[in-house]
Write a protein that holds these residues in place. Structure first.
Motif, mmCIF file in Angstrom:
data_model
loop_
_atom_site.group_PDB
_atom_site.id
_atom_site.type_symbol
_atom_site.label_atom_id
_atom_site.label_comp_id
_atom_site.label_asym_id
_atom_site.label_seq_id
_atom_site.Cartn_x
_atom_site.Cartn_y
_atom_site.Cartn_z
ATOM 1 N N ASN A 182 -4.463 20.348 10.926
ATOM 2 C CA ASN A 182 -5.054 21.623 10.537
ATOM 3 C C ASN A 182 -6.451 21.686 11.110
ATOM 4 O O ASN A 182 -7.428 21.258 10.503
ATOM 5 N N ARG A 183 -6.529 22.216 12.346
ATOM 6 C CA ARG A 183 -7.809 22.215 13.050
ATOM 7 C C ARG A 183 -8.826 23.139 12.383
ATOM 8 O O ARG A 183 -10.001 22.800 12.286
ATOM 9 N N GLN A 184 -8.399 24.301 11.929
ATOM 10 C CA GLN A 184 -9.337 25.222 11.283
ATOM 11 C C GLN A 184 -9.910 24.631 9.993
ATOM 12 O O GLN A 184 -11.090 24.769 9.691
ATOM 13 N N GLY A 185 -9.056 23.963 9.228
ATOM 14 C CA GLY A 185 -9.529 23.315 8.007
ATOM 15 C C GLY A 185 -10.515 22.200 8.314
ATOM 16 O O GLY A 185 -11.471 21.972 7.555
ATOM 17 N N VAL A 186 -10.257 21.476 9.444
ATOM 18 C CA VAL A 186 -11.178 20.406 9.834
ATOM 19 C C VAL A 186 -12.550 20.980 10.137
ATOM 20 O O VAL A 186 -13.586 20.439 9.723
ATOM 21 N N VAL A 187 -12.574 22.101 10.856
ATOM 22 C CA VAL A 187 -13.853 22.709 11.216
ATOM 23 C C VAL A 187 -14.600 23.163 9.954
ATOM 24 O O VAL A 187 -15.801 22.969 9.812
ATOM 25 N N SER A 188 -13.876 23.769 9.008
ATOM 26 C CA SER A 188 -14.525 24.231 7.764
ATOM 27 C C SER A 188 -15.094 23.045 6.969
ATOM 28 O O SER A 188 -16.217 23.102 6.441
ATOM 29 N N SER A 189 -14.332 21.963 6.890
ATOM 30 C CA SER A 189 -14.810 20.801 6.158
ATOM 31 C C SER A 189 -16.038 20.191 6.804
ATOM 32 O O SER A 189 -16.977 19.759 6.126
ATOM 33 N N LEU A 190 -16.051 20.155 8.151
ATOM 34 C CA LEU A 190 -17.228 19.618 8.833
ATOM 35 C C LEU A 190 -18.441 20.519 8.640
ATOM 36 O O LEU A 190 -19.577 20.042 8.536
ATOM 37 N N ASN A 191 -18.214 21.848 8.583
ATOM 38 C CA ASN A 191 -19.329 22.761 8.283
ATOM 39 C C ASN A 191 -19.881 22.523 6.878
ATOM 40 O O ASN A 191 -21.099 22.586 6.645
ATOM 41 N N ASP A 192 -18.967 22.283 5.911
ATOM 42 C CA ASP A 192 -19.447 21.963 4.560
ATOM 43 C C ASP A 192 -20.280 20.687 4.564
ATOM 44 O O ASP A 192 -21.280 20.569 3.847
ATOM 45 N N MET A 193 -19.849 19.729 5.387
ATOM 46 C CA MET A 193 -20.597 18.478 5.494
ATOM 47 C C MET A 193 -21.991 18.720 6.057
ATOM 48 O O MET A 193 -22.987 18.144 5.590
ATOM 49 N N LEU A 194 -22.096 19.616 7.050
ATOM 50 C CA LEU A 194 -23.401 19.939 7.629
ATOM 51 C C LEU A 194 -24.279 20.701 6.640
ATOM 52 O O LEU A 194 -25.496 20.506 6.596
ATOM 53 N N ALA A 195 -23.661 21.539 5.772
ATOM 54 C CA ALA A 195 -24.436 22.267 4.770
ATOM 55 C C ALA A 195 -25.039 21.292 3.750
ATOM 56 O O ALA A 195 -26.198 21.425 3.331
ATOM 57 N N CYS A 196 -24.244 20.321 3.355
ATOM 58 C CA CYS A 196 -24.770 19.308 2.425
ATOM 59 C C CYS A 196 -25.897 18.519 3.057
ATOM 60 O O CYS A 196 -26.881 18.151 2.402
ATOM 61 N N ASP A 197 -25.752 18.251 4.373
ATOM 62 C CA ASP A 197 -26.785 17.501 5.071
ATOM 63 C C ASP A 197 -28.070 18.304 5.164
ATOM 64 O O ASP A 197 -29.161 17.745 5.117
ATOM 65 N N ASP A 235 -11.975 12.123 17.048
ATOM 66 C CA ASP A 235 -11.116 13.312 17.043
ATOM 67 C C ASP A 235 -11.772 14.451 16.290
ATOM 68 O O ASP A 235 -11.670 15.629 16.706
ATOM 69 N N LEU A 236 -12.454 14.115 15.153
ATOM 70 C CA LEU A 236 -13.159 15.160 14.400
ATOM 71 C C LEU A 236 -14.237 15.809 15.255
ATOM 72 O O LEU A 236 -14.405 17.032 15.246
ATOM 73 N N TYR A 237 -14.962 14.997 15.995
ATOM 74 C CA TYR A 237 -16.016 15.531 16.852
ATOM 75 C C TYR A 237 -15.443 16.415 17.945
ATOM 76 O O TYR A 237 -15.986 17.491 18.249
ATOM 77 N N ALA A 238 -14.326 15.957 18.519
ATOM 78 C CA ALA A 238 -13.716 16.728 19.611
ATOM 79 C C ALA A 238 -13.213 18.083 19.114
ATOM 80 O O ALA A 238 -13.389 19.124 19.776
ATOM 81 N N ILE A 239 -12.583 18.075 17.928
ATOM 82 C CA ILE A 239 -12.080 19.344 17.389
ATOM 83 C C ILE A 239 -13.235 20.286 17.091
ATOM 84 O O ILE A 239 -13.167 21.486 17.383
ATOM 85 N N TYR A 240 -14.324 19.762 16.484
ATOM 86 C CA TYR A 240 -15.460 20.621 16.162
ATOM 87 C C TYR A 240 -16.108 21.135 17.441
ATOM 88 O O TYR A 240 -16.620 22.260 17.476
ATOM 89 N N MET A 241 -16.128 20.305 18.500
ATOM 90 C CA MET A 241 -16.717 20.725 19.774
ATOM 91 C C MET A 241 -15.950 21.903 20.361
ATOM 92 O O MET A 241 -16.530 22.822 20.942
ATOM 93 N N LYS A 242 -14.622 21.946 20.216
ATOM 94 C CA LYS A 242 -13.794 23.006 20.775
ATOM 95 C C LYS A 242 -13.944 24.302 19.991
ATOM 96 O O LYS A 242 -13.531 25.361 20.477
ATOM 97 N N SER A 243 -14.559 24.244 18.739
ATOM 98 C CA SER A 243 -14.717 25.470 17.950
ATOM 99 C C SER A 243 -15.923 26.281 18.374
ATOM 100 O O SER A 243 -16.270 27.281 17.729
ATOM 101 N N ASP A 244 -16.589 25.851 19.444
ATOM 102 C CA ASP A 244 -17.754 26.537 19.999
ATOM 103 C C ASP A 244 -18.855 26.681 18.945
ATOM 104 O O ASP A 244 -19.278 27.782 18.601
ATOM 105 N N PRO A 245 -19.365 25.566 18.422
ATOM 106 C CA PRO A 245 -20.421 25.651 17.409
ATOM 107 C C PRO A 245 -21.792 25.804 18.054
ATOM 108 O O PRO A 245 -21.928 25.707 19.290
ATOM 109 N N ALA A 246 -22.787 25.976 17.243
ATOM 110 C CA ALA A 246 -24.168 26.006 17.738
ATOM 111 C C ALA A 246 -24.560 24.600 18.178
ATOM 112 O O ALA A 246 -24.100 23.601 17.614
ATOM 113 N N PRO A 247 -25.371 24.528 19.246
ATOM 114 C CA PRO A 247 -25.728 23.200 19.778
ATOM 115 C C PRO A 247 -26.377 22.291 18.728
ATOM 116 O O PRO A 247 -26.096 21.102 18.682
#
Length: 1035
Positions: free
Chosen positions: A951-966, A984-996
């Protein structure tokens, strides 16, 4: 010297029959009248110091010679030895020995005719001559001992024995004092002498025994160890006799004799007695028993010394007593107690004599009791001229003189030279005296009263008498209160007598200043002016009671009281208090009789009695009203108690109506009679002062029950005059109690009287508006102000309106139709609009708060809706509890950390939201910190779980929550057991076109190195295509 060794030595001497008999047969101790052959005992005194020399006591007659056993006779060759001096005895011995040798030689030569025979005869007769010479020289110590014994026994007075004579006897025979026979005789003489000097158990020591024994011991020249052994031998004899005694009295006498031996022996040998006299080892006595023996005998000797001193208490006798104390080895504490006891006994002698005189005079006064007679004397005889009274005072003056002498001696600079205990006399000592009991204390009080009476006999109390009274109080052991009471009693009677003479003689009336004249009498008697004022008041009260005996005060009585008041300088407030108490008590009786007559009994006679008492006793209107108020309020309180005890509201209202009727028919008439007004004249009601101003006009017109208690003109004309308003229960009951009673009657006026009929039914009887007029009078009786009355009526109206409004606004919604219902309800109740609006707002607010709390609990209310409510002027702080607001804040922050956006606005979370919810900022920061730390690790775990689920979209959302806590709480790089999953988590988040910056922060948190990040960027789509193929293959 050990007596057993001495006895063994004497048994081996040729003269044992002469020397041993007197020592082995103990001299019977004179401890009882039945002891052996009668012997004479002697007392001698050899003064050791100036105190002993100045005693002035005559010495007893010298003892008879049989104390030492009588003179001894010389036998055998002893008379010859006595006549030979040592040189002559040596010459004689040589001549005898030489003659015996020569005679033997001649006799042997004559008989045997040979030289050998002559030599043998010389040896034989020489041996015989030597034996004779030896016998002659061996009997020298025995002869010396006999001569010593005869010398001592031949003296009529042992004081004639001199040390030089004893040494001359020893020198005469050429013997030493250490010779066994001679020393044994010395010890025997010393033992007999000590035995005869120490008195038996039934007699006391005289004080000169120690000096006598010491002087005799020094004259004999006997050493301390040998003398101490003789003391121990005497102790053994006493101990044996004690064991042989069969009766208790004999045992007690032997015990006392033994104690005296211990005491005398201790003083004879001084500090060396501790090792020379082994009492504890030989006789098994304890240190305390030895100390008791020394203390008791020292006390007896010191007491005897004090007795001989008598009343001769001065510096020189006190110095001699101090020396005697040291000589007797008596402690300062014991000596002080004995001296105080001695001075107390001296004082008791004078006190007993004074008391005997006083009681003998009392018995002549018509058999009156002691106290009655003394009071009689103090009351009626200011000047005592009788011989008996003078004798009583004289005896007490002797006691005071002795006490003053002791105080002056104590205060001298060299008082340390005096005997301990010199100081003021007190009859209350450690030992039980003649005046320690309660009955004796009464006798002392009589004497003290007699002395006070004598001191005031001339109408003046001098300074020296004041000091004497203070000393006498301390001597008698009277407390300050007891002494002051006696002085006050006597002085008061004397002051009354002086005052009577001054008034009767006209001196007080002629004085320019009455106060100065009275002050001079007080100063002369040392009398407290305040007590004098109390006497003046008492005299005035007595005069007033005589004047009001007929129930009223006429003009003559008033003039006499005014004259007395001026003469005695009685203040106005004291006069008013006296009139209030005495006249007030009479008036109170009249008032109580009037009140007790009841509603029907208050007739013309009662009215006349009240008017006569109120004006005839000349009470002020305020005083009369105060007395009447007190009696009336008691009746009111009784009505109140019955109303409270009633079973229901109707019965309580009936009791209150009775109180209103009593007030109108009895109390109102009573007040009018006291004021002297006509009963037809209406009583002007006082204007009540309001504590606070309230808008009364609107409330009086709006609330129906308030309008009814104000009668209109037509109804007021029909009613009789209103009741009095001056006597109320305002100060007798609390405000809450008064308002409750008023409310009870108000509810009765509203509901009417409820009657029960058969079958359990009830009928309510309506009342007209006249009940409200009674309610108004009840409020006056209860002392309720206008504000308090209005508050009661308004509270009932508010209560009725609130009950109906809560039904109408059950759901908290205020519609137009409901507003019309509330307006109609307001008209019915008559409640002012401002109170109606407050009630409506309170109900709606309460309902809204309940709805808001329910919505928050069910999750239907978020922070945006809270802000809308706040913009609508809703008081959220009072509607929502603090714990619920904190819970809502925590829920809002949790939603931010789980939104999947990766954003965290510090200003929004730390400032705006706490301000909207009105919670503590620091507590809010703590909540955010706790949630961020727990949510960060949970977000990582959730992201890995979604990764494994593809679930790539769920992975991206969870990583965003992790960044919000940080962002809320900066964290350190995380650790994971499978590093490839982090890549793999980093690669998936990289493909979601996040802010640098987000991607860079995620790289740090996941612990991805730059080289690995670069390789993951290069692999890009290839990595995910391979992953897709693997997934497809697995499927």
């Amino acid at each position: 010297m050990n007596p057993s060794a001495l006895l063994a030595l004497l048994s081996s001497t040729p003269q044992r029959s002469l020397l041993q008999s007197q020592f082995l047969c103990p001299i019977p101790l004179r401890t009882a009248p039945s002891a052996g052959v009668p012997r004479r005992r002697f007392r001698v005194s050899f003064p050791r110091n100036s105190a002993a020399q100045s005693d002035g006591a005559t010495s007893p007659p010298p003892p008879h010679s049989d104390v030492f056993g009588g003179t001894r006779e010389l036998t055998g060759i002893q008379p010859l030895v006595e006549k030979l001096s040592p040189p002559l005895r040596l010459v004689t011995s040589a001549i005898v020995f030489a003659g015996a040798v020569a005679a033997g030689y001649g006799l042997g030569l004559r008989v045997g005719k040979t030289q050998n025979t002559a030599l043998g005869g010389a040896v034989v007769l020489g041996a015989a001559g030597g034996a004779a010479v030896y016998a002659l020289n061996a009997s020298v110590p025995a002869v010396a001992a006999v001569d010593l014994h005869n010398y001592v026994a031949g003296r009529d007075d042992p004081r004639a024995v001199k040390k030089e004579d004893i040494e001359g006897i020893a020198k005469k025979y050429g013997v030493s004092k250490q010779d066994e026979a001679f020393n044994a005789e010395l010890c025997d003489l010393y033992c007999r002498f000590v035995t005869s000097v120490i008195p038996p158990g039934s007699e006391e020591l005289k004080g000169d025994e120690v000096d006598t024994i010491v002087n005799f011991k020094n004259a004999l020249g006997i050493d301390d160890p040998e003398a101490a052994s003789m003391h121990m031998e005497i102790g053994r004899r006493l101990f044996r006799q004690r064991l042989e005694t069969g009766d208790r009295e004999g045992d007690l006498e032997q015990r006392r004799a033994f104690q005296k031996l211990i005491y005398v022996s201790t003083l004879v040998f001084g500090d060396a007695s501790s090792f020379l006299l082994p009492w504890k080892r030989v006789f098994k006595v304890t240190d305390s028993q030895v100390e008791i023996a020394i203390r008791d005998n020292a006390q007896r000797l010191y007491a005897s010394k004090l007795k001989s001193t008598g009343r001769d208490i001065d510096a020189e006798p006190l110095v001699r007593l101090k020396e005697a104390q040291l000589m007797y080895r008596l402690s300062d504490e014991n000596a002080a107690d004995l001296f105080k006891e001695h001075t107390r006994k001296l004082a008791e002698e004078n006190i007993s004599a004074a008391l005997s005189i006083l009681k003998s005079r009392t018995r002549t006064a018509s058999n009156k009791s002691n106290l009655q007679y003394i009071v009689f004397v103090a009351s009626n005889k200011i000047k005592h001229s009788s011989a008996a009274g003078a004798q009583v005072v004289e005896e007490l003056d002797k006691v005071l003189a002795l006490n003053s002498l002791l105080i002056s001696l104590k205060n001298q600079p060299d008082a340390v030279r005096f005997a301990p205990g010199v100081g003021p006399i007190s009859l209350l000592g450690k030992t039980w005296g003649d005046y320690d009991g309660d009955r004796s204390m009464d006798d002392l009080k009589l004497l003290y009263r007699a002395y006070v009476t004598d001191s005031l006999s001339m109408g003046i109390l001098e300074e020296n008498k004041l000091s004497a009274l203070n000393q006498l109080k301390n001597i008698f052991g009277l407390g300050n209160r007891e002494a002051e009471a006696i002085v006050l009693d006597v002085t008061s009677k004397v002051y009354r007598k002086c005052l009577s003479q001054a008034v009767g003689g006209g001196d007080l009336e002629a004085a320019n200043s009455k106060a100065a004249f009275l002050q001079s009498i007080c100063e002369a008697l040392h009398f407290d002016p305040q007590k004098a004022s109390e006497i003046h008041e008492e005299i005035y009260r007595q005069k007033l009671q005589l004047c009001v005996a007929d129930g009223e005060l006429n003009e003559e009585d008033v003039a006499a009281l005014l004259r007395l008041r001026v003469l005695l300088c009685i203040p106005q407030n004291t006069v008013e208090a006296a009139h209030s108490d005495i006249c007030g008590s009479l008036f109170e009786k009249v008032v109580k009789d009037a009140i007790a007559s009841g509603v029907d009994g208050y007739d013309a006679d009662v009215k006349l009695a009240v008017r006569k008492a109120a004006h005839g006793l000349r009470l002020s209107r305020e005083t009369a009203m105060s007395i009447a108020s007190k009696a009336v309020r008691k009746i009111f309180i009784n009505y109140i108690k019955r109303a409270r005890a009633a079973g229901n509201r109707t019965e309580a209202a009936k009791e209150l109506k009775k109180m209103i009727a009593f007030n109108k028919l009895v109390v109102t008439e009573l007040v009018a009679d006291i004021k002297g007004e006509s009963s037809d004249t209406s009583i002007d009601e006082p204007i009540k002062e309001e504590e606070e101003k309230v808008p009364e006009d609107e409330e009086w017109e709006s609330i129906q029950t308030l309008r009814k208690i104000r009668p209109d003109k037509e109804l007021a004309a029909k009613l009789v005059k209103p009741g009095q308003t001056e006597i109320t229960l305002k100060d007798d009951l609390q405000e809450r109690e008064r308002t409750d009673l008023y409310k009870t009657y108000l509810l009765f006026c509203i509901t009417g009287e409820v009657k029960r009929i058969p079958f359990g039914a009830q009928i309510t009887t309506k009342k007209d508006d006249s009940e409200y007029l009674l309610l108004n009078e009840l409020g006056t009786i209860l002392g309720l102000s206008t504000t308090e009355v209005v508050d009661v009526h308004r509270s009932l109206a508010e209560q009725a309106f609130r009950q109906q409004a809560e039904v109408i606004l059950a759901d908290g919604q205020l519609t137009k139709a409901r507003m019309e219902q509330l307006d109609e309800l307001q008209k019915q109740v008559g409640l002012p609009s401002e109170y109606v609006q407050k009630i409506i707002k309170s109900i709606t607010t309460t309902k809204m708060a309940s709805a808001i709390e329910t919505a928050i609990g069910q999750g239907r209310l978020n922070i945006h809706q809270i802000r809308e409510l706040k913009q609508s002027s809703v008081d959220l702080e009072n509607m929502i509890s603090e714990s619920l607001r904190e819970s809502l804040f925590k829920k809002t922050v949790d939603e931010i950390f789980s939104s999947g956006t990766g954003e965290f606005d510090e200003e929004e979370v730390y400032e705006k939201i706490p301000a909207d919810l009105n919670i503590n900022v620091e507590k809010a920061r703590g909540v955010v910190l706790e949630l961020a730390q727990s949510r960060l690790s949970n977000s990582l775990i959730q992201a890995v779980s979604l990764l494994r689920q593809r679930n790539r979209q769920g992975v991206v959302s969870s990583l965003n929550d992790m960044l919000a806590c940080d962002k809320a709480v900066p964290a350190k790089p995380v650790t994971w057991d499978v590093p490839e999953e982090l890549a793999d988590l980093y690669a998936i988040y990289m493909k979601s076109d996040p802010a640098p910056e987000k991607l860079l922060r995620l790289q740090y948190l996941l612990g991805i190195s730059d080289s690995m990040a670069a390789s993951l960027v290069e692999m890009g789509d290839k990595l995910f295509s391979v992953g897709a193929e693997e997934e497809k293959f697995v499927f």
